[in-house]
Design a protein around this motif. Sequence first.
Motif, short mmCIF file in Angstrom:
data_model
loop_
_atom_site.label_atom_id
_atom_site.label_comp_id
_atom_site.label_asym_id
_atom_site.label_seq_id
_atom_site.Cartn_x
_atom_site.Cartn_y
_atom_site.Cartn_z
N GLU A 371 72.41 32.25 56.98
CA GLU A 371 71.59 33.47 56.99
C GLU A 371 70.27 33.20 56.30
OE1 GLU A 371 71.75 38.16 55.51
OE2 GLU A 371 73.54 36.89 55.39
N GLU A 389 77.88 31.29 63.08
CA GLU A 389 77.03 32.48 62.95
C GLU A 389 75.67 32.08 62.38
OE1 GLU A 389 77.33 36.94 60.99
OE2 GLU A 389 78.11 35.23 59.86
N VAL A 391 71.95 33.98 61.45
CA VAL A 391 71.21 35.23 61.30
C VAL A 391 69.84 34.92 60.72
CG1 VAL A 391 71.13 37.51 60.22
CG2 VAL A 391 73.32 36.55 60.96
N HIS A 412 77.67 33.59 67.48
CA HIS A 412 76.92 34.81 67.13
C HIS A 412 75.51 34.42 66.68
CE1 HIS A 412 76.28 38.92 65.62
NE2 HIS A 412 75.62 38.34 64.64
N ASN A 414 71.76 36.29 65.63
CA ASN A 414 71.03 37.52 65.31
C ASN A 414 69.58 37.17 65.02
OD1 ASN A 414 69.85 39.75 63.98
ND2 ASN A 414 71.82 40.44 63.18
N THR A 416 65.99 39.04 64.30
CA THR A 416 65.41 40.34 63.98
C THR A 416 64.07 40.16 63.29
OG1 THR A 416 67.65 41.26 63.70
CG2 THR A 416 65.82 42.53 62.81
N GLU A 433 77.74 36.26 71.47
CA GLU A 433 77.09 37.50 71.04
C GLU A 433 75.65 37.19 70.68
OE1 GLU A 433 79.20 39.42 67.91
OE2 GLU A 433 81.17 39.03 68.81
N LEU A 435 72.00 39.18 69.50
CA LEU A 435 71.27 40.38 69.07
C LEU A 435 69.81 40.02 68.88
CD1 LEU A 435 72.35 43.03 66.47
CD2 LEU A 435 70.03 42.11 66.44
N SER A 457 72.84 42.73 72.45
CA SER A 457 72.25 43.90 71.78
C SER A 457 70.75 43.73 71.75
CB SER A 457 72.79 44.04 70.35
OG SER A 457 74.18 44.26 70.35
#
Length: 590
Positions: A371, A389, A391, A412, A414, A416, A433, A435, A457
Amino acid sequence: MLLTLLSITPRVALEDLSLHRGLRTLQDTLAAVCLFPRLKALSLRARDNWERRLDLAVLKPLLALERFSCSGWQSVGLKGTPVLPQLSFLEISSTRSTAIDAALLSLHELWISQTRTLQLRGLHLRLPQLSKLSLYKVNMGAVSWPALPQLKSLTAVECPELTVAAPAELSHLASLTLHWSRDCWEAGGRWLHAAPSSLQHMSFYGSTNDWSQPPPLSSVTQLTSLSCNSPAIIPYLHPLAQLQQLELSMNSVTDITLEHSGWLCGLSSLRQLCFGYRVNCLDSAIERLKQALVELSLYGEERVVHDSLVAVQLFPRLRVLTLVLPDTDIGGRLNLRALQPLPALERLACGAWERVDLRGSTRLRQLTSLEIWDAGSVDIDATLPSLQELVVMGADTLGLTGKRLQLPQLTHLNLTFIDMVAVNWRALPQLAELLVASCEELNTVALPELGCLTSLSLDYGQHSESWQVADGILQAAPSSLLSLSITGLEEEEWLQPPMLSSMPQLTSLSSRSPAIIAQLGPLSRLQHLEFPWHSATDLSLEHLDCLCGLTSLRQLEFGITVRNRDAERRLEVLRRVLPPGCILDQPMRS
């Protein structure tokens, strides 16, 4: 001088005043100070001390006073009915006696230091909001603890004769600070034996604690955090079966002996060991300690964090690591290759670095979660064989490209608030997944080849660039996609509804706006439709007509419940054409 002050300063404007004068001047001035109704902070420091008594009742006209401090008076007192309704902070120091017997209904924090006698009791005493009480060098103290029902933090340092509360009287106490010196052993022991079950944090204050007689920690086995000035306390920590954090504020890891290391290894619940001094070297005496540390957070300036990483590399069982710079530290580069000596590292979080990069062949083989937030640039070109994952929240640029990039287990992703994103999608073969929110530029080459991608998403933010990115991803989405979530602006702010005609295979859809209903015709397999921020009353007759045409729909879910005739009519229309139990409405989720 005072008349001049009053003539040029509007009485309604003065909010902060500090007076450092002789007692006669202070007493004379207080009568004038009370003419300032908006005064919020007042400090009184007497020079020719031990002369007079200060009655805090003279401050009664100061209805807006929030902070008050005084020192150098022979005695300070307050008695009577509720006064100073806005007072939240009170500090009294360097007095012979202090006596408070009044209702201070807004007081949150009370500091009393260097006082021979303290009386905090009486028929009028009520401190219903007091959460922090700090007592330093109080020779004799009598406190009515039931008048402090919300006390959460208590400090009693060098207070040899202080009334000890019963556990039931301090049911909210979570933090206790004591001074463990020879003169205070008895008083400190009484407090530990009387500690309530709510106590979680314990601190031994100062640099002169005496551990020749250990504190009775078996009375506070529920502690999860402890702070101390010496590792000499370590052999006595074994009763603390729930201890998660230990802080040695005046030591470094080089002060830990082999015996200490053995005791620490017996603390199976310990997750964080903090030192107040930077590590310069490590020796063989702490080898067992190195094997025990599994989770660590480092927060500080870039130089301090980088220096600490030299020592962090010597903890082979470290599984969780957080590296964060303060907001005031501009710049800073973090090369994740420096963490390669951590073979057990599974979770890594990095915050506020100007540049984060990782290049090379196979790195951090056990890392499953990464992350990164508030970064300038992020560049990853390496093989992370176990990463599941990733992020990235807040960055100028993100590069997931290069010949050596391989993320074979990543499921996953992400992304943003990133200005520019470049991704080699072929290096993410197991991505399930995705996002994407508020990204202004993102490439979609090879995105249709992600045969494992089932959940997407998208956030349609406030800028047209992020709309273009979201539309581009929709157009490039692979045929494996089954679940789609669209958030962002309200219906009236949409530039144009997302086009869903290219993905008839969708079985689940969540949307920020019911406006998307008109685009659902091609979704012949849609089974689940959700509007987390709406109720049935937000559906128009046109929406109802479109929903009736969705023959495969099995579940229609609303995030808000509204009970009125209009809502019931709309729900009744839907119940007639949709399968039984299809409609779900519930209170809005946080």
